[in-house]
Design an enzyme around this catalytic site. Structure first.
Site, PDB file in Angstrom:
ATOM      1  CG  ASN A 190     -12.544  -1.111 -41.301  1.00 20.43           C
ATOM      2  OD1 ASN A 190     -12.940   0.023 -41.020  1.00 20.43           O
ATOM      3  ND2 ASN A 190     -11.396  -1.023 -42.224  1.00 20.43           N
ATOM      4  CD1 TRP A 191     -17.948  -2.155 -37.614  1.00 17.31           C
ATOM      5  CD2 TRP A 191     -18.886  -0.338 -36.496  1.00 17.31           C
ATOM      6  NE1 TRP A 191     -18.343  -2.526 -36.518  1.00 17.31           N
ATOM      7  CE2 TRP A 191     -19.117  -1.516 -35.670  1.00 17.31           C
ATOM      8  CE3 TRP A 191     -19.728   0.497 -36.128  1.00 17.31           C
ATOM      9  CZ2 TRP A 191     -19.697  -1.709 -34.559  1.00 17.31           C
ATOM     10  CZ3 TRP A 191     -20.257   0.624 -35.002  1.00 17.31           C
ATOM     11  CH2 TRP A 191     -20.399  -0.455 -34.301  1.00 17.31           C
ATOM     12  CE  LYS A 192     -13.802  -1.473 -45.436  1.00 20.51           C
ATOM     13  NZ  LYS A 192     -13.302  -1.880 -46.420  1.00 20.51           N
ATOM     14  CG  HIS A 222      -7.999   0.101 -44.735  1.00 20.66           C
ATOM     15  ND1 HIS A 222      -8.399   0.333 -45.866  1.00 20.66           N
ATOM     16  CD2 HIS A 222      -8.226  -0.939 -44.214  1.00 20.66           C
ATOM     17  CE1 HIS A 222      -9.141  -0.575 -46.198  1.00 20.66           C
ATOM     18  NE2 HIS A 222      -9.335  -1.444 -45.036  1.00 20.66           N
ATOM     19  CD  GLU A 253     -11.292   0.826 -47.949  1.00 20.35           C
ATOM     20  OE1 GLU A 253     -11.838   1.515 -46.923  1.00 20.35           O
ATOM     21  OE2 GLU A 253     -11.793  -0.242 -48.381  1.00 20.35           O
ATOM     22  CD  GLU A 296      -7.226  -5.199 -44.461  1.00 18.54           C
ATOM     23  OE1 GLU A 296      -8.438  -5.799 -44.256  1.00 18.54           O
ATOM     24  OE2 GLU A 296      -7.160  -3.983 -44.587  1.00 18.54           O
ATOM     25  N   GLY A 314     -13.390  -5.797 -50.309  1.00 15.31           N
ATOM     26  CA  GLY A 314     -14.815  -5.285 -50.683  1.00 15.31           C
ATOM     27  C   GLY A 314     -15.127  -6.134 -52.015  1.00 15.31           C
ATOM     28  CB  SER A 321     -13.990 -10.864 -49.400  1.00 13.62           C
ATOM     29  OG  SER A 321     -13.827  -9.805 -50.196  1.00 13.62           O
ATOM     30  N   GLY A 356     -17.037  -5.479 -44.646  1.00 15.21           N
ATOM     31  CA  GLY A 356     -18.343  -5.529 -44.702  1.00 15.21           C
ATOM     32  C   GLY A 356     -19.239  -6.686 -43.814  1.00 15.21           C
TER      33      GLY A 356
HETATM   34  P1  PGA Z   1     -14.020  -6.222 -46.765  1.00 13.91           P
HETATM   35  O1  PGA Z   1     -12.938  -5.259 -46.081  1.00 13.91           O
HETATM   36  O2  PGA Z   1     -14.294  -7.190 -45.306  1.00 13.91           O
HETATM   37  O3  PGA Z   1     -15.108  -5.673 -46.852  1.00 13.91           O
HETATM   38  O4  PGA Z   1     -13.185  -6.995 -47.999  1.00 13.91           O
HETATM   39  C1  PGA Z   1     -11.750  -5.477 -45.342  1.00 13.91           C
HETATM   40  C2  PGA Z   1     -11.063  -4.370 -44.798  1.00 13.91           C
HETATM   41  O5  PGA Z   1     -10.851  -3.364 -45.687  1.00 13.91           O
HETATM   42  O6  PGA Z   1     -10.685  -4.220 -43.713  1.00 13.91           O
END
Ligand code: PGA
Length: 253
Positions: free
Chosen positions: A8-10, A94, A96, A166, A172, A212, A234
């Site tokens: 997931n490149w966000k 997600h 976020e 998650e 993150g 993470s 990330g």
């Molecule tokens: P992260 O993000 O690997 O940077 O913790 C995971 C995600 O939000 O899908």
């Protein structure tokens, strides 16, 4: 059931940068058939990234979608639009999006249904906050998100859904759930799916872990019997680390 690893490149990568990253990922793992590999660039580079991975085994996902097919919804992107440019997966719910953009379980459910209807496969994200975990509410919260997220879907559709557990506190932050903490929740999710949809229908629904995930912890996570893959944020922005995650050591017993 082959493992599922998604990047997931966000909100990272211009179109040009995204195409370059996709090409590098393709060079490193584009012929891998032992793992289902998916990348989720921002909307602006979906088309060009799709062209960059054409002919490889890598598949394309969007990071979000709106549930209506078309209309006066300024700024939104519909399921048919994503399908038309070659998306096969869509991330829905997600944390976020839930936290920053106020998406409710009902919104997430509408997005999930619209994705399935279009013949694409939703990656449904669920997970508790640190406060919820400390209050002993992890399973209660995750159960609500799973139940509401999947409301109204037919038994035969559950195999097309990927559930990403998650924990919000692990996203993150560099802090990963231990393999045992993740396994406990994955196990419960699978039990609920078997109860709700029946074992035969639900046994092919993959439950993946996110938060993470890195080259250093992927092997231990994948060794757990109910962790069927990973959603990587990330560490998916560097081709080499994403490739190392895809090439995790197969130690599952
Ligand atoms: P992260 O993000 O690997 O940077 O913790 C995971 C995600 O939000 O899908």
């Amino acid at each position: 059931m082959i493992p599922f690893i998604a990047g997931n490149w966000k909100m990272h990568m211009t179109n040009e940068e995204g195409v370059a990253l996709a090409r590098r990922v393709r060079d490193l793992v584009g012929e891998n058939r032992d793992v289902e590999i998916v990348i989720a660039p921002p909307f602006t580079s979906l088309s060009d990234v799709k062209r960059a991975i054409e002919g490889s085994t890598i598949r394309l996902a969007a990071q979000n979608v709106f549930w209506e097919r078309e209309g006066a919804f300024t700024g939104e992107i519909s399921p048919p639009m994503l399908k038309a440019i070659g998306c096969e997966y869509v991330i829905v719910g997600h944390s976020e999006r839930r936290r920053i953009f106020g998406e409710s379980d009902e919104d997430v459910n509408r997005k999930l249904i619209a994705t399935l209807k279009e013949g694409m496969r939703p990656i449904l994200c669920v997970g508790e906050t640190i406060e919820e975990r400390r209050a002993g509410k992890t399973l209660e919260v995750v159960r609500r998100q799973v139940d509401k997220g999947l409301q109204g879907i037919h038994g035969r559709e559950i195999k097309d859904v990927i559930i990403a557990y998650e924990p919000v506190w692990a996203i993150g932050t560099g802090e990963t759930a231990t393999p045992e903490q993740a396994e406990e929740v994955h196990c419960s999710i699978k039990e609920w799916l078997f109860e709700g949809f029946g074992f035969e229908e639900a046994k092919d629904c993959r439950v993946i872990y996110g938060g993470s995930v890195k080259p250093e912890n992927i092997d231990a996570l994948m060794a757990e019997s109910n962790i069927d893959g990973a959603l990587v944020g990330g560490a998916s922005l560097k081709a080499e680390s994403f490739a190392r995650i895809v090439n995790f050591r197969h130690t599952k017993t």
